[in-house]
Motif scaffolding. Structure first.
Motif, PDB file in Angstrom:
ATOM      1  N   ARG A  31       0.862  -1.183   0.000  1.00 20.81           N
ATOM      2  CA  ARG A  31       0.000   0.000   0.000  1.00 20.81           C
ATOM      3  C   ARG A  31       0.895   1.229   0.000  1.00 20.81           C
ATOM      4  O   ARG A  31       1.807   1.354   0.818  1.00 20.81           O
ATOM      5  N   ARG A  33       0.978   5.425   0.159  1.00 21.82           N
ATOM      6  CA  ARG A  33       0.175   6.572   0.584  1.00 21.82           C
ATOM      7  C   ARG A  33       1.026   7.829   0.530  1.00 21.82           C
ATOM      8  O   ARG A  33       2.172   7.824   0.981  1.00 21.82           O
ATOM      9  N   ASP A  63      -3.564   7.169  -2.322  1.00 20.74           N
ATOM     10  CA  ASP A  63      -3.650   5.963  -1.506  1.00 20.74           C
ATOM     11  C   ASP A  63      -4.023   4.820  -2.443  1.00 20.74           C
ATOM     12  O   ASP A  63      -5.149   4.755  -2.937  1.00 20.74           O
ATOM     13  N   ASP A  90      -6.575  -2.574  -4.834  1.00 20.89           N
ATOM     14  CA  ASP A  90      -7.015  -2.063  -3.535  1.00 20.89           C
ATOM     15  C   ASP A  90      -7.859  -3.058  -2.750  1.00 20.89           C
ATOM     16  O   ASP A  90      -7.810  -3.083  -1.521  1.00 20.89           O
TER      17      ASP A  90
END
Length: 190
Positions: A31, A33, A63, A90
């Protein structure tokens, strides 16, 4: 989708961490961000802890979750400040992340003790407390994850910190860290 990390050294450091994640779990996801001109990388491990690192840069969208192997390939092949980190996945991210907590350092595990702690973990199990200081009870799984990532490399101690609210634990090992939620997740049955 774009990951922008201007400095080649920072891209190499990200590639190093992602490479270690892929060695532990070839199907891992990462992930990414963005906040305040910094990109944070988060990845799960087989030890039920997170690996994290940061670098100056940004990701657009701010994100997004991608396959670790795709990100590693992009960081290894593309020698440019901007690259495509891979297609978004995601829906594959599970779990929460700490907010932007202040971290209170409560101690440090000497680098020379990491191997001995891992050896004791084989006998006591991953959830056994293997180190304590300042209110932090470090489970074996956190130290095993540090060792599994190949840290610490430089003989520096592994710094242990707690989030200001005490909900998270962080083991810093050089340019990256292992992070674990200290409170058990509650399952809600509907």
């Amino acid at each position: 989708m774009t990951l922008a990390v201007p400095d080649a050294g920072d891209r190499a450091a990200l590639a190093d961490v992602v490479g270690r994640v892929v060695r532990l779990d070839p199907a891992a996801v990462v992930r990414l961000r963005s906040a305040d001109d910094t990109v944070a990388l988060w990845a799960g491990t087989p030890f039920a802890v997170l690996v994290t690192t940061t670098a100056p840069g940004r990701v657009d969208p701010a994100d997004v979750t991608v396959m670790a192997s795709d990100l590693l390939a992009a960081l290894s092949v593309v020698d440019a400040p901007e690259l495509d980190p891979g297609r978004p996945v995601d829906d594959r991210w599970r779990g929460d992340l700490p907010g932007a907590p202040a971290w209170d350092v409560v101690g440090a595990i000497p680098a020379g003790e990491v191997e001995a702690i891992v050896a004791r973990a084989d006998a006591s199990g991953l959830d056994a407390t293997v180190w304590e200081a300042g209110g932090a009870r470090v489970p074996a799984r956190c130290v095993v994850a540090v060792a599994g990532m190949g840290w610490p490399e430089d003989g520096a101690p592994v710094t242990v910190a707690l989030s200001g609210d005490g909900a998270w634990m962080r083991l810093d090992a050089g340019h990256a860290a292992i992070v674990r939620h200290r409170r058990p997740a509650l399952t809600v049955l509907v």
